[in-house]
Design a protein around this motif. Structure first.
Motif, PDB file in Angstrom:
ATOM      1  N   ASP B 161      40.624 109.963  62.249  1.00 22.84           N
ATOM      2  CA  ASP B 161      40.727 111.097  63.169  1.00 22.84           C
ATOM      3  C   ASP B 161      41.987 111.874  62.759  1.00 22.84           C
ATOM      4  OD1 ASP B 161      41.600 112.682  65.296  1.00 22.84           O
ATOM      5  OD2 ASP B 161      40.906 111.268  66.824  1.00 22.84           O
ATOM      6  N   ALA B 163      43.450 114.558  63.818  1.00 18.17           N
ATOM      7  CA  ALA B 163      44.384 114.994  64.869  1.00 18.17           C
ATOM      8  C   ALA B 163      45.280 113.834  65.293  1.00 18.17           C
ATOM      9  CB  ALA B 163      43.619 115.519  66.080  1.00 18.17           C
ATOM     10  N   TYR B 164      44.676 112.668  65.434  1.00 18.16           N
ATOM     11  CA  TYR B 164      45.468 111.488  65.773  1.00 18.16           C
ATOM     12  C   TYR B 164      46.414 111.172  64.616  1.00 18.16           C
ATOM     13  CZ  TYR B 164      46.440 106.850  67.739  1.00 18.16           C
ATOM     14  OH  TYR B 164      47.038 105.734  68.277  1.00 18.16           O
ATOM     15  N   GLU B 166      47.738 113.140  62.657  1.00 17.00           N
ATOM     16  CA  GLU B 166      48.854 114.077  62.635  1.00 17.00           C
ATOM     17  C   GLU B 166      50.001 113.592  63.527  1.00 17.00           C
ATOM     18  OE1 GLU B 166      47.901 118.108  63.734  1.00 17.00           O
ATOM     19  OE2 GLU B 166      49.746 118.803  62.747  1.00 17.00           O
ATOM     20  N   TYR B 167      49.665 113.126  64.720  1.00 18.79           N
ATOM     21  CA  TYR B 167      50.734 112.612  65.578  1.00 18.79           C
ATOM     22  C   TYR B 167      51.347 111.351  64.969  1.00 18.79           C
ATOM     23  CZ  TYR B 167      53.341 110.095  69.033  1.00 18.79           C
ATOM     24  OH  TYR B 167      54.332 109.374  69.651  1.00 18.79           O
ATOM     25  N   LEU B 168      50.486 110.423  64.554  1.00 26.25           N
ATOM     26  CA  LEU B 168      51.013 109.177  63.986  1.00 26.25           C
ATOM     27  C   LEU B 168      51.887 109.466  62.767  1.00 26.25           C
ATOM     28  CD1 LEU B 168      47.780 107.007  64.152  1.00 26.25           C
ATOM     29  CD2 LEU B 168      49.821 106.731  65.574  1.00 26.25           C
ATOM     30  N   SER B 170      53.760 111.886  62.210  1.00 28.37           N
ATOM     31  CA  SER B 170      55.082 112.446  62.487  1.00 28.37           C
ATOM     32  C   SER B 170      56.139 111.346  62.402  1.00 28.37           C
ATOM     33  CB  SER B 170      55.100 113.152  63.844  1.00 28.37           C
ATOM     34  OG  SER B 170      54.967 112.222  64.896  1.00 28.37           O
ATOM     35  N   GLU B 171      55.738 110.133  62.723  1.00 25.34           N
ATOM     36  CA  GLU B 171      56.680 109.020  62.624  1.00 25.34           C
ATOM     37  C   GLU B 171      57.044 108.725  61.157  1.00 25.34           C
ATOM     38  OE1 GLU B 171      55.199 105.192  64.031  1.00 25.34           O
ATOM     39  OE2 GLU B 171      57.244 104.726  64.657  1.00 25.34           O
ATOM     40  N   LEU B 173      57.111 110.834  58.758  1.00 24.87           N
ATOM     41  CA  LEU B 173      57.794 111.959  58.109  1.00 24.87           C
ATOM     42  C   LEU B 173      59.302 111.961  58.336  1.00 24.87           C
ATOM     43  CD1 LEU B 173      55.081 114.653  58.728  1.00 24.87           C
ATOM     44  CD2 LEU B 173      55.716 113.635  56.548  1.00 24.87           C
ATOM     45  N   VAL B 212      60.736  97.330  56.482  1.00 27.76           N
ATOM     46  CA  VAL B 212      60.495  98.550  57.267  1.00 27.76           C
ATOM     47  C   VAL B 212      59.000  98.829  57.310  1.00 27.76           C
ATOM     48  CG1 VAL B 212      60.811 101.051  57.392  1.00 27.76           C
ATOM     49  CG2 VAL B 212      62.708  99.603  56.659  1.00 27.76           C
ATOM     50  N   MET B 215      56.950  96.484  59.340  1.00 32.54           N
ATOM     51  CA  MET B 215      57.036  96.786  60.767  1.00 32.54           C
ATOM     52  C   MET B 215      56.175  98.009  61.123  1.00 32.54           C
ATOM     53  SD  MET B 215      60.462  97.623  62.933  1.00 32.54           S
ATOM     54  CE  MET B 215      60.590  99.364  62.532  1.00 32.54           C
ATOM     55  N   MET B 216      56.262  99.045  60.266  1.00 39.23           N
ATOM     56  CA  MET B 216      55.489 100.264  60.532  1.00 39.23           C
ATOM     57  C   MET B 216      53.989  99.960  60.532  1.00 39.23           C
ATOM     58  SD  MET B 216      57.253 102.899  60.989  1.00 39.23           S
ATOM     59  CE  MET B 216      59.002 102.923  61.202  1.00 39.23           C
ATOM     60  N   ARG B 219      52.156  97.519  63.371  1.00 38.24           N
ATOM     61  CA  ARG B 219      51.675  97.891  64.705  1.00 38.24           C
ATOM     62  C   ARG B 219      50.572  98.939  64.665  1.00 38.24           C
ATOM     63  NH1 ARG B 219      55.936 101.479  67.952  1.00 38.24           N
ATOM     64  NH2 ARG B 219      56.790 102.729  66.287  1.00 38.24           N
ATOM     65  N   LEU B 220      50.030  99.177  63.487  1.00 39.62           N
ATOM     66  CA  LEU B 220      48.910 100.120  63.397  1.00 39.62           C
ATOM     67  C   LEU B 220      47.609  99.340  63.310  1.00 39.62           C
ATOM     68  CD1 LEU B 220      50.503 102.477  60.718  1.00 39.62           C
ATOM     69  CD2 LEU B 220      50.189 102.996  63.146  1.00 39.62           C
ATOM     70  N   GLU B 224      43.927 103.519  63.210  1.00 37.52           N
ATOM     71  CA  GLU B 224      45.152 104.304  63.030  1.00 37.52           C
ATOM     72  C   GLU B 224      45.502 104.434  61.548  1.00 37.52           C
ATOM     73  OE1 GLU B 224      47.287 103.425  67.340  1.00 37.52           O
ATOM     74  OE2 GLU B 224      47.511 101.949  65.750  1.00 37.52           O
TER      75      GLU B 224
END
Ligand code: FAD
Lengths: 419, 236
Positions: B161, B163-164, B166-168, B170-171, B173, B212, B215-216, B219-220, B224
């Motif tokens: 998805d 759009a989803y 895109e929000y995810l 942002s973390e 970036l 790092v 961890m990232m 949790r996906l 996601e």
């Protein structure tokens, strides 16, 4: 939708444009962001970028050049030029159509939903974002107040303060003494003072190896302590003395006129005194009536103030829970808030907020360490869900990789803030 | 016939929660492994007098840190794996041979991968036999051989998805640059979606060592990760 950049870059021009009578039924919803730092610049950029012009975004920030506190210690250590940590707002104005107003916000009328500027302008908002960073608690270090910052710099807001501190360190006489008065918790960038010590030690070891470093620390423990102490032992053996609360490290006063520091009754003549006082939310939060104690409480699901559903507060100024006060955290929080604000104003999709943080510190050339965690909101706070930290005894290759990563991160986060 | 004495636990189930379904088995057939090594010989030498060629020599590969040989010019990705402290063991070698890029995205080893798990085990038995002192490698050290990167088709088929994503994204970036810059931190834009998904799962399963990214990715969930792969692939 691109606004005329010239017309908005000057505070005077902006104030006159904005002082016009408020019209509530504007075509586009208005977001005002106070503070163009890690939280505010990111929030303004994400709201403008992702709403594609559907939201009118005004960013209020007094300075034309923002110096990042992150990497300002590396500047002090001689690893970066000051110009490399300087950023301007040109791209945010020109490419994202953000109205950048260079002025101070001095008041917020939450009923009328307006922000008053020092230059006299009044700006109306539908949603307000406050990310003003920190101010210092009055009287936190007896003998020191803001008027003493020219003699005893804090360098905890970057720019001229960082330059001053660096100049003073470079001018230290042979075998001279640098004293840091470290802050109590909670404060901006938990490893920051200790990375600073490492950078000062690096400079002195190279240029003034008989100089001494003294830290008066009110805290029994500090961030990444084992890693820093191991590094100090390895690189700067015998240079650094830390006086913790068990030896009176919290009982400190200073005398800027004669450059002395009194630590629990023992008076030290110092050449450089770096006072980092106790901290509180940037004053505008208090002026807006949105603080409880020293900080502004927020709901971690969206960073909305617990006292006003139209105000979102980001970064160092907040009391949100487990996240440290860092640029990374402020940037992470800004994205969750930007999404929530767009959702509220334009009906765009809102996903559950996720947060993260990583703080790198440099101990010596190519000896980098890091600490980080992932967070999720609960009803009470933003809670840590998993974390990691560098280990003592790591080999040089890993430390070098870690340092190089921090350079990549700096490039990444500043591009994410300023476009 | 020489059979490796090592007893290791081999996961028979393809992957995922069914991993509990494990039985003890011999690691593999050394002679068969030697024949399979023909696929590697054009680039790698092994055994007495082995030297670096197109690829580094593979003597003593078990327990060696990835990218560790002086005098061999590794790719930047392999150098990063060295910095991260990736150790070659049964699990990581299995993943690398199965699909080199799953473990080391920018590897210079242009080898398409060995799909069959048994072939890989036989090959690894051979490689392990050529490790200077195999008796020093604890027999049971690499306990479970899990099919780390052999993702089932359902996971690879998830349509992200955007759009989803895109929000995810942002973390991400905050560290990875949108413009594809790769100073200090690798670029993740414009990857084939499948490679992206596989790399993320390799972190999620802690096969790639970086804390790092563990961890990232940790949790996906699968959707996601797919959303992120779609978003970063489509970035203009
Ligand atoms: C030495 C040092 C090292 C650091 N290192 C790191 C690091 O390695 N990694 C990391 O993640 N973080 C680091 N930090 C922390 C980081 O700098 C801060 O946490 C971060 O800047 C907080 O962002 P913010 O948006 O809350 O505030 P800021 O970035 O401080 O931005 C606040 C802005 O608001 C403006 N402002 C204030 N009041 C008003 C007003 N009334 N009207 C209009 N504008 C106003 C200010 O001018 C300022 O530009 C470090 C800090 C220090 C001091």
């Amino acid at each position: 939708m691109t606004l005329n950049r010239r017309g908005f870059l000057g505070a005077a021009a902006a104030a006159s444009a904005l002082a016009a009578p408020m019209v509530r039924a504007q075509a586009r919803p208005r977001v005002v962001v106070v503070g163009g730092g890690a939280g505010g610049a990111t929030a303004a950029r994400y709201i403008a970028k992702d709403s594609q012009g559907a939201i009118d975004v005004t960013l209020i920030e007094p300075t034309r050049t923002y110096y990042t506190c992150f990497f300002s210690n590396l500047y002090i250590g001689g690893f970066r030029e000051l110009s490399s940590i300087a950023h301007t707002y040109g791209t945010l104005a020109a490419e994202y159509g953000i109205n950048v107003v260079h002025d101070w916000a001095v008041g917020v009328d939450r009923d009328a939903r307006t922000v008053t500027l020092a230059g006299g302008g009044v700006v109306g908002y539908d949603k307000l974002v406050l990310s003003p960073g920190i101010d210092f608690v009055d009287g936190a270090v007896p003998g020191w107040d803001l008027s003493a910052q020219g003699r005893m710099p804090h360098a905890y807001k970057a720019g001229t303060q960082s330059e001053l501190l660096k100049r003073q360190i470079m001018a230290m006489p042979e075998g001279g003494t640098y004293v840091m008065v470290a802050p109590p918790n909670p404060y901006r960038c938990p490893p920051g003072p200790y990375e600073r010590i490492s950078m000062v030690a690096h400079h002195l070891k190279t240029n003034n190896p008989t100089a001494k470093i003294i830290i008066a620390d009110p805290k029994a423990k500090f961030s990444k302590q084992a890693l820093f102490e191991e590094g100090w032992q390895k690189h700067y053996s015998g240079m650094i003395e830390r006086i913790g609360p068990d030896f009176g490290g919290e009982n400190v006063s200073v005398n800027p006129a004669d450059m002395t520091v009194d630590i629990d009754g023992e008076v030290i003549n110092a050449d450089v005194v770096n006072v980092i006082p106790a901290q509180k939310a940037g004053a505008i939060c208090d002026a807006a009536g949105l603080t409880e104690g020293n900080w502004a409480p927020v709901d971690g699901h969206s960073m909305v103030s617990r006292m006003d559903e139209n105000v979102y507060i980001l970064g160092d100024a907040t009391n949100q829970g487990d996240m440290p006060k860092s640029g990374f955290s402020a940037n992470s929080q800004a994205k969750a808030a930007a999404m929530a604000i767009r959702g509220a104003l334009t009906g765009s999709r809102v996903f559950p907020a996720k947060y993260s943080n990583t703080c790198w510190s440099l101990i010596a050339p190519e000896d980098g360490i890091k600490v980080g965690a992932a967070y999720e909101p609960t009803a009470e706070k933003i809670a840590s869900v998993s974390s990691f930290v560098s280990q003592t005894g790591e080999d040089a290759a890993l430390r070098k990789t870690t340092y190089e990563e921090s350079l990549g991160w700096y490039a990444g986060i500043t591009a994410d803030m300023f476009g | 016939m020489r059979r490796l004495l090592a007893l290791v636990i081999v996961a028979l189930a393809p992957m995922g929660p069914a991993l509990a379904d494990e039985t003890a088995e011999l690691i593999g057939d050394v002679e068969r492994g030697e024949r399979l090594f023909q696929q590697c010989r054009s680039c790698h030498q092994i055994g007495a007098g082995a030297d670096n060629r197109i690829g580094p020599h593979l003597n003593g590969i078990f327990g060696r840190t990835a990218g560790a040989l002086d005098g061999f010019r590794y790719s930047r990705s392999m150098e990063r794996a060295f910095g991260d402290g990736l150790i070659w063991d049964l699990r990581t070698l299995d993943a690398y041979i199965e699909n080199p890029r799953a473990l080391i995205s920018g590897t210079r080893m242009s080898y398409r991968g060995m799909a069959d798990p048994q072939d890989r085990m036989d090959l690894l038995a051979f490689l392990r036999d050529n490790t200077a002192s195999p008796q020093d490698i604890p027999e049971s050290a690499p306990t479970a051989v899990r099919r780390e990167v052999d993702l089932p088709p359902e996971i690879l088929a998830i349509v992200g998805d955007v759009a989803y994503g895109e929000y995810l994204a942002s973390e991400c970036l905050t560290c990875h640059r949108r413009d594809g810059g790769d100073e200090g931190i690798p670029s993740i834009t414009h990857w084939p979606e499948e490679d992206f998904v596989i790399a993320m799962h390799a972190y999620k399963r802690k096969l790639r060592p970086h804390p790092v990214m563990q961890m990232m990715a940790g949790r996906l969930n699968d959707e996601e990760i797919a959303a992120l792969a779609a978003y970063f692939a489509a970035l203009d």
